[in-house]
Write a protein that holds these residues in place. Structure first.
Motif, PDB file in Angstrom:
ATOM      1  N   TRP A 174      45.223  49.888  12.437  1.00  0.00           N
ATOM      2  CA  TRP A 174      44.734  51.295  12.200  1.00  0.00           C
ATOM      3  C   TRP A 174      46.070  52.386  12.348  1.00  0.00           C
ATOM      4  O   TRP A 174      46.040  53.403  11.586  1.00  0.00           O
ATOM      5  N   GLU A 205      35.410  50.097  14.887  1.00  0.00           N
ATOM      6  CA  GLU A 205      36.521  51.283  15.659  1.00  0.00           C
ATOM      7  C   GLU A 205      37.433  51.423  14.851  1.00  0.00           C
ATOM      8  O   GLU A 205      38.324  52.265  14.778  1.00  0.00           O
ATOM      9  N   ARG A 248      36.955  54.041  12.440  1.00  0.00           N
ATOM     10  CA  ARG A 248      36.591  55.385  13.279  1.00  0.00           C
ATOM     11  C   ARG A 248      38.068  55.712  13.745  1.00  0.00           C
ATOM     12  O   ARG A 248      38.481  57.204  13.338  1.00  0.00           O
ATOM     13  N   ARG A 249      39.054  55.191  13.896  1.00  0.00           N
ATOM     14  CA  ARG A 249      40.564  55.227  14.230  1.00  0.00           C
ATOM     15  C   ARG A 249      41.301  55.922  12.976  1.00  0.00           C
ATOM     16  O   ARG A 249      41.928  56.856  12.977  1.00  0.00           O
ATOM     17  N   ALA A 290      39.548  57.139  10.190  1.00  0.00           N
ATOM     18  CA  ALA A 290      39.097  58.404   9.881  1.00  0.00           C
ATOM     19  C   ALA A 290      39.464  59.485  10.614  1.00  0.00           C
ATOM     20  O   ALA A 290      39.497  60.738  10.327  1.00  0.00           O
ATOM     21  N   ALA A 291      39.563  59.389  11.994  1.00  0.00           N
ATOM     22  CA  ALA A 291      40.035  60.452  13.067  1.00  0.00           C
ATOM     23  C   ALA A 291      41.586  61.005  12.604  1.00  0.00           C
ATOM     24  O   ALA A 291      41.994  62.055  12.985  1.00  0.00           O
ATOM     25  N   GLY A 292      42.318  60.173  11.643  1.00  0.00           N
ATOM     26  CA  GLY A 292      43.790  60.585  11.640  1.00  0.00           C
ATOM     27  C   GLY A 292      44.054  61.056  10.193  1.00  0.00           C
ATOM     28  O   GLY A 292      45.142  61.575   9.960  1.00  0.00           O
ATOM     29  N   ARG A 330      42.368  63.494   6.813  1.00  0.00           N
ATOM     30  CA  ARG A 330      41.032  64.018   6.282  1.00  0.00           C
ATOM     31  C   ARG A 330      40.414  63.340   5.069  1.00  0.00           C
ATOM     32  O   ARG A 330      39.431  63.847   4.422  1.00  0.00           O
ATOM     33  N   ILE A 348      30.350  57.426  10.515  1.00  0.00           N
ATOM     34  CA  ILE A 348      31.562  58.165  10.341  1.00  0.00           C
ATOM     35  C   ILE A 348      31.560  58.996   9.415  1.00  0.00           C
ATOM     36  O   ILE A 348      31.284  58.784   8.083  1.00  0.00           O
ATOM     37  N   THR A 397      33.531  60.473   7.521  1.00  0.00           N
ATOM     38  CA  THR A 397      34.387  60.787   6.247  1.00  0.00           C
ATOM     39  C   THR A 397      34.165  59.129   5.664  1.00  0.00           C
ATOM     40  O   THR A 397      34.893  58.826   4.560  1.00  0.00           O
TER      41      THR A 397
END
Length: 319
Positions: free
Chosen positions: A99, A134, A137-138, A140-142, A144, A168, A170
């Motif tokens: 990720w 996960e 998720r990682r 997607a968190a970084g 847009r 999630i 996005t």
């Protein structure tokens, strides 16, 4: 789909419209004979490919040898794709590895103006499903940008896992490369309304009819990178229910191509690039660890290509 921003909804709608109107195109990355990136040749080949109106374009993915590109080369490829697409169709760039590395590529794609990201299967590591979730998720968190997960090789989701990644905000879809239709049907039934699915099997046309029976008619086409006439004819016949044309194309072109592809690891990309060269497209060789086909396999590929083009009334040299 709950939690989607208006921007992501627009991307989903554009992709859905594109998936209904044409094949999903995965362009080759052009290299010189010395193995250097050839941006001018890439732009010329891509412009010709996009002129045939695919549903969306996916640069720097498996067919585009993502794993062989460094970050500067990746930036060049994605930026050129966005410029040439010029808003006419969605641009979905490939990202991959772990990720942290995937996010480095994701940020480059975001800066270049890509519409979304295809998260390619990670390399080597075997992981439980909770880790696969996960990983997304990682990523997607970084960024847009909306994400499409690609299940193939070490990545395979259960219905429970599919529901988890669909939560999630996005993550907008799934590309399937396993061709396990029982599992895929369960995934489509577990997904929320609006979640995108498409057939990402190698030489996806072979299984397009089967995928459509479980509600996944959209598919990627490596053949579109060297013979859009054949890819588009097959797509049109599938959509029209022209079983005779589909069967003839599968029997006389796609099945022989797949049988040749299966002889050597990596031929899923190497043969596509070799076929493009046979048509005069300046895509250059593949990069190691892939290898270009030898004389016997190249001659067999030439016969298969000529047969396919004859079936759709096209010539070796594209107009």
């Amino acid at each position: 789909m709950a939690g989607f921003s208006a921007e992501h909804e627009r991307v989903v709608e554009r992709l859905r419209d594109g998936m209904a109107s044409g094949v999903l195109s995965f362009p080759l990355t052009s290299f010189t004979e010395d193995g250097d990136l050839d941006p001018d040749s890439y732009r010329a080949c891509l412009a010709a490919q996009l002129a045939t109106a695919p549903g969306a374009v996916f640069p720097a993915c498996g067919t585009g040898e993502f794993s062989a590109l460094d970050e500067d080369e990746y930036r060049t490829v994605v930026t050129a794709t966005v410029e040439i697409a010029d808003g006419r169709l969605p641009v979905v760039a490939g990202v991959g590895y772990g990720w942290a590395q995937a996010l480095r590529f994701a940020r480059i794609a975001e800066e270049a103006g890509a519409d979304a990201l295809l998260v390619l299967p990670h390399y080597l590591v075997e992981a439980p499903e909770s880790g696969l979730v996960e990983q997304l998720r990682r990523i997607a968190a970084g960024t847009r940008l909306p994400l499409i997960a690609y299940q193939r090789g070490p990545v395979a989701f259960t219905p429970e896992g599919l529901r988890a990644i669909a939560e999630i905000p996005t993550v907008i879809g799934l590309k399937d490369g396993h061709s396990d239709l029982d599992r895929l049907q369960r995934l489509t039934l577990a997904a929320p309304d609006g979640f995108l699915f498409f057939n990402g099997a190698a030489t996806a046309e072979i299984q397009a009819r089967a995928y459509a029976t479980v509600g996944v008619p959209a598919y990627s086409s490596a053949v579109h990178a060297f013979a859009p006439e054949i890819a588009d004819a097959c797509f049109a016949a599938l959509r029209a229910g022209d079983e005779a044309t589909v069967t003839k194309l599968l029997r006389d072109f796609y099945v022989p191509l797949v049988e040749l592809r299966d002889r050597v690891p990596g031929y899923a990309v190497s043969l596509v690039k070799a076929a493009a060269r046979l048509r005069g497209l300046p895509v250059g060789p593949v990069r190691a660890p892939l290898t270009d086909p030898g004389p016997a396999d190249l001659a067999a590929l030439e016969r298969i290509l000529d047969t396919g083009l004859a079936l759709v009334g096209a010539t070796r040299r594209p107009a």
